[in-house]
Design a protein around this motif. Structure first.
Motif, PDB file in Angstrom:
ATOM      1  N   ALA A  53      32.048  38.017  27.172  1.00 21.60           N
ATOM      2  CA  ALA A  53      31.399  38.176  28.475  1.00 21.60           C
ATOM      3  C   ALA A  53      29.924  37.791  28.438  1.00 21.60           C
ATOM      4  O   ALA A  53      29.353  37.378  29.457  1.00 21.60           O
ATOM      5  N   ILE A  56      27.944  34.545  29.777  1.00 20.75           N
ATOM      6  CA  ILE A  56      27.415  34.365  31.131  1.00 20.75           C
ATOM      7  C   ILE A  56      25.917  34.090  31.103  1.00 20.75           C
ATOM      8  O   ILE A  56      25.369  33.491  32.033  1.00 20.75           O
ATOM      9  N   TRP A 145      24.369  40.865  36.523  1.00 17.39           N
ATOM     10  CA  TRP A 145      24.595  41.129  35.100  1.00 17.39           C
ATOM     11  C   TRP A 145      23.654  42.211  34.593  1.00 17.39           C
ATOM     12  O   TRP A 145      24.045  43.083  33.815  1.00 17.39           O
ATOM     13  N   THR A 193      27.286  36.104  44.181  1.00 14.36           N
ATOM     14  CA  THR A 193      27.154  35.991  42.726  1.00 14.36           C
ATOM     15  C   THR A 193      26.764  37.314  42.085  1.00 14.36           C
ATOM     16  O   THR A 193      27.072  37.557  40.917  1.00 14.36           O
ATOM     17  N   ILE A 196      30.034  39.041  41.626  1.00 14.89           N
ATOM     18  CA  ILE A 196      30.836  38.297  40.656  1.00 14.89           C
ATOM     19  C   ILE A 196      30.413  38.648  39.231  1.00 14.89           C
ATOM     20  O   ILE A 196      31.250  38.825  38.344  1.00 14.89           O
ATOM     21  N   ALA A 197      29.109  38.752  39.002  1.00 16.43           N
ATOM     22  CA  ALA A 197      28.617  39.097  37.663  1.00 16.43           C
ATOM     23  C   ALA A 197      29.076  40.498  37.256  1.00 16.43           C
ATOM     24  O   ALA A 197      29.465  40.728  36.104  1.00 16.43           O
ATOM     25  N   TRP A 200      32.804  40.413  36.511  1.00 17.60           N
ATOM     26  CA  TRP A 200      32.965  39.782  35.188  1.00 17.60           C
ATOM     27  C   TRP A 200      32.758  40.818  34.076  1.00 17.60           C
ATOM     28  O   TRP A 200      33.534  40.889  33.123  1.00 17.60           O
ATOM     29  N   ILE A 203      35.673  43.569  34.092  1.00 14.72           N
ATOM     30  CA  ILE A 203      36.914  43.066  33.503  1.00 14.72           C
ATOM     31  C   ILE A 203      36.776  42.963  31.989  1.00 14.72           C
ATOM     32  O   ILE A 203      37.716  43.271  31.237  1.00 14.72           O
ATOM     33  N   ALA A 204      35.583  42.574  31.515  1.00 15.85           N
ATOM     34  CA  ALA A 204      35.356  42.478  30.074  1.00 15.85           C
ATOM     35  C   ALA A 204      35.392  43.847  29.406  1.00 15.85           C
ATOM     36  O   ALA A 204      35.787  43.970  28.240  1.00 15.85           O
ATOM     37  N   ALA A 224      36.319  46.905  39.606  1.00 17.62           N
ATOM     38  CA  ALA A 224      36.261  45.470  39.886  1.00 17.62           C
ATOM     39  C   ALA A 224      36.915  45.159  41.232  1.00 17.62           C
ATOM     40  O   ALA A 224      36.411  44.332  42.005  1.00 17.62           O
TER      41      ALA A 224
END
Length: 236
Positions: A53, A56, A145, A193, A196-197, A200, A203-204, A224
């Motif tokens: 992950a 990214i 993130w 975005t 989305i981060a 991501w 899910i990781a 998520a």
């Protein structure tokens, strides 16, 4: 802000974006906090995303640089862009020194990552409504993130210093990340975005826990799905 000041901040934003992207070269091979940096060693913590992950960051670095280049080239004195840049500059400046600090102290690294997140969110909220691909979208990916990473950092501190068990800290920090990111994406309503981060990262986390039904993976997957709702709205 005068045109001269706007031009200066546009140039500094690009310089800091490049310096931030170059910062990993100061600490080659950094793979996260050493488990033994904590009073209670954090060996394979379940709250941390799977290693893949972190790739990214490559996209984040390149997109921030591309956005800063576009801003310097096309929007040097645009007042909407100028409003975003000071907070983004603060976040990037702190980020340049984050990795060396992380080698020395997870506690101070956690403080710094929150000092990166807060101005990044301010910059995102001030990002222009136009030029989304170059302005709000790269900053959104970066801030998203950071939202996930700062939540994980708090969880590691809570478990690593014995305030919570590792399992409890994982559930608390993942739950906090979900609530925080859902609220921000719902309020933002224009930079998908960001969500989305976070998705991501969640899910990781589930991948790291092998999607086990008796682990924090369940909360991560549900989170998520929840964050996907306001994220999809932001594409409108």
């Amino acid at each position: 802000m005068t045109d001269a000041t706007a031009r200066l901040t546009a140039a500094l934003t690009l310089i800091l974006s490049v310096a931030f992207a170059a910062s990993p070269f100061l600490v080659p091979g950094f793979g996260g906090f050493d488990p033994n940096q904590f009073p209670v060693p954090q060996i394979n913590p379940s709250m941390q995303p799977a290693g893949y992950a972190f790739s990214i960051w490559g996209l984040i670095y390149l997109w921030l640089i591309a956005g800063a280049l576009f801003g310097l080239w096309k929007r040097r004195t645009d007042p909407d862009w100028a409003a975003m840049r000071p907070a983004l500059m603060v976040s990037l400046a702190v980020g340049v020194g984050w990795l060396p600090v992380a080698l020395l102290s997870p506690l101070w690294a956690t403080v710094l990552i929150w000092c990166m997140l807060i101005p990044a969110l301010i910059a995102l909220m001030r990002a222009p409504l136009g030029d989304r691909v170059w302005a709000s979208w790269p900053v959104g990916l970066y801030a998203g993130w950071l939202s996930a990473a700062s939540s994980v950092a708090l969880g590691l501190i809570a478990a690593g210093y014995g305030f919570l068990s590792e399992t409890t800290a994982a559930w608390v920090c993942v739950g906090f990340a979900i609530v925080l990111s859902f609220a921000i994406q719902w309020r933002l309503a224009r930079a998908p975005t960001y969500g989305i981060a976070v998705i991501w990262a969640l899910i990781a986390v589930a991948v790291r826990n092998e999607f086990a039904v008796d682990s924090v993976a369940v909360l991560a997957i549900l989170g998520a799905i929840a964050v996907a709702w306001p994220t999809l709205r932001a594409f409108r």
